[in-house]
Design an enzyme around this catalytic site. Structure first.
Site, mmCIF file in Angstrom:
data_model
loop_
_atom_site.group_PDB
_atom_site.id
_atom_site.type_symbol
_atom_site.label_atom_id
_atom_site.label_comp_id
_atom_site.label_asym_id
_atom_site.label_seq_id
_atom_site.Cartn_x
_atom_site.Cartn_y
_atom_site.Cartn_z
ATOM 1 N N HIS A 42 86.419 67.033 39.952
ATOM 2 C CA HIS A 42 86.409 66.045 41.035
ATOM 3 C C HIS A 42 85.577 64.821 40.673
ATOM 4 C CE1 HIS A 42 87.941 68.602 44.674
ATOM 5 N NE2 HIS A 42 88.662 68.791 43.586
ATOM 6 N N ASP A 43 84.647 64.966 39.750
ATOM 7 C CA ASP A 43 83.894 63.816 39.254
ATOM 8 C C ASP A 43 84.766 62.961 38.340
ATOM 9 O OD1 ASP A 43 81.772 62.073 38.579
ATOM 10 O OD2 ASP A 43 81.287 63.278 36.815
ATOM 11 N N SER A 52 79.216 60.572 39.560
ATOM 12 C CA SER A 52 79.175 59.887 40.862
ATOM 13 C C SER A 52 79.274 60.883 42.014
ATOM 14 C CB SER A 52 80.295 58.845 40.958
ATOM 15 O OG SER A 52 81.567 59.431 40.728
ATOM 16 N N PRO A 139 93.701 65.184 43.199
ATOM 17 C CA PRO A 139 94.923 65.890 43.618
ATOM 18 C C PRO A 139 94.651 66.823 44.794
ATOM 19 C CG PRO A 139 94.677 65.961 41.230
ATOM 20 C CD PRO A 139 93.395 65.402 41.777
ATOM 21 N N ASP A 229 91.075 84.377 32.724
ATOM 22 C CA ASP A 229 92.148 84.945 31.904
ATOM 23 C C ASP A 229 93.452 84.227 32.245
ATOM 24 O OD1 ASP A 229 93.013 86.005 34.362
ATOM 25 O OD2 ASP A 229 91.964 87.903 34.029
#
EC number: 1.11.1.7
Length: 305
Positions: A42-43, A52, A139, A229
């Site tokens: 997400h950064d 940020s 996303p 996995d």
């Protein structure tokens, strides 16, 4: 240009310090690895990998922590602070918060059975946050595959990266609020998402009733919830993907992602190699280097504030 030996002269134990702090955190929180890698993701999708996402509200800064994709779900900030404290005690003012997120991601994956990779370093930390960017660029679990593909493409990541990085949903949890759109009235159909396995559907309907709490959590990977996995991909093949954005990788007719899911499901080594490379690719999104940005002394705030 990022490189693997950036701290070899100034903080040679940086990687080991990050790893041992996370090992300690795992003792009391089995999902911390997934939480930390999600912070890096997400950064990086918002103005590049510049930490940020770690900045709190202050003065002119509107924190990305309040953005839709992060509010009530981004977590692990306390562990990042613990890592930063340990690093400051050993090599003050040297290791950036953005590099901490990159190192923490690799440690989180390798400590849970996943691949190791050489983390490239030398990122510096942003002086500001971008709340609007966090709301638009990350996303969403409710988005169709074409939108998600576009968001990956916007930061220079391709279909292979998209499928490989989605494989990080082999561990961690998700809240009812990010998948209950599939359970009762999917896209206005008055019925569940037809691509959701019926056994999983019944158990999720019980866990997340229509007027129930949106914050109840469940495992993203129902077979091996805390192990890194390739079971995530086998789950998609049996319609056991938890999020709409997971299942669409396999259930979107004619999509190039289907063949990639199939190959990763049958070959864990191939998935691990692809995942490691895609993490390096994601970690290379628009870093601040040289004299741009700063090395934050406290990851939550800009120096001197």
């Amino acid at each position: 240009q990022l490189n693997a030996t950036f701290y070899s002269g100034t903080c040679p134990n940086a990687s080991a310090i990050v790893r041992s702090t996370i090992q300690q955190a795992f003792q009391s929180d089995t999902r911390i690895g997934a939480s930390l890698i999600r912070l890096h993701f997400h950064d990086c999708f918002v103005d590049g990998c510049d930490a940020s996402i770690l900045l709190d509200d202050s003065g002119s800064i509107q924190s990305e922590k309040n953005a839709g994709p992060n509010a009530n779900s981004a977590r692990g900030f306390n562990v990042v602070d613990n890592i930063k404290t340990a690093l400051e005690n050993t090599c003050p003012g040297v290791v950036s918060c953005s590099d901490i997120l990159a190192l923490a991601s690799e440690a989180s994956v390798s400590l849970t059975g996943g691949p190791s990779w050489t983390v490239l370093l030398g990122r510096r930390d942003s002086l500001t946050a971008n709340l609007a960017g966090a709301n638009s660029a990350i996303p969403s679990p409710f988005e169709g595959l074409s939108n998600i593909t576009s968001k990956f493409s916007a930061v220079g990541l391709n279909t292979n990266d998209l499928v490989a990085l989605s494989g990080a949903h082999t561990f961690g949890r998700a809240r009812c609020g990010v998948f209950n759109n599939r359970l009762f009235n999917f896209s206005g159909t008055n019925g569940p998402d037809p691509t959701l396995n019926s056994t999983l559907l019944s158990s999720l309907q019980q866990l997340c009733p229509q007027n129930g709490s949106a914050s109840t959590i469940t495992n993203l990977d129902l077979s091996t919830p805390d192990a890194f996995d390739n079971n995530y991909f086998a789950n998609l093949q049996s319609n056991n993907g938890l999020l709409q954005s997971d299942q669409e990788l396999f259930s979107t007719l004619g999509s190039a992602t289907i063949a990639v899911v199939t190959s990763f499901a049958s070959n864990q080594t191939l998935f691990f190699q692809a995942f490691a490379q895609s993490m390096i690719n994601m970690g290379n999104i628009s870093p601040l280097t040289g004299s741009n940005g700063e090395i934050r002394l406290d990851c939550k705030k800009v120096d001197g504030s």
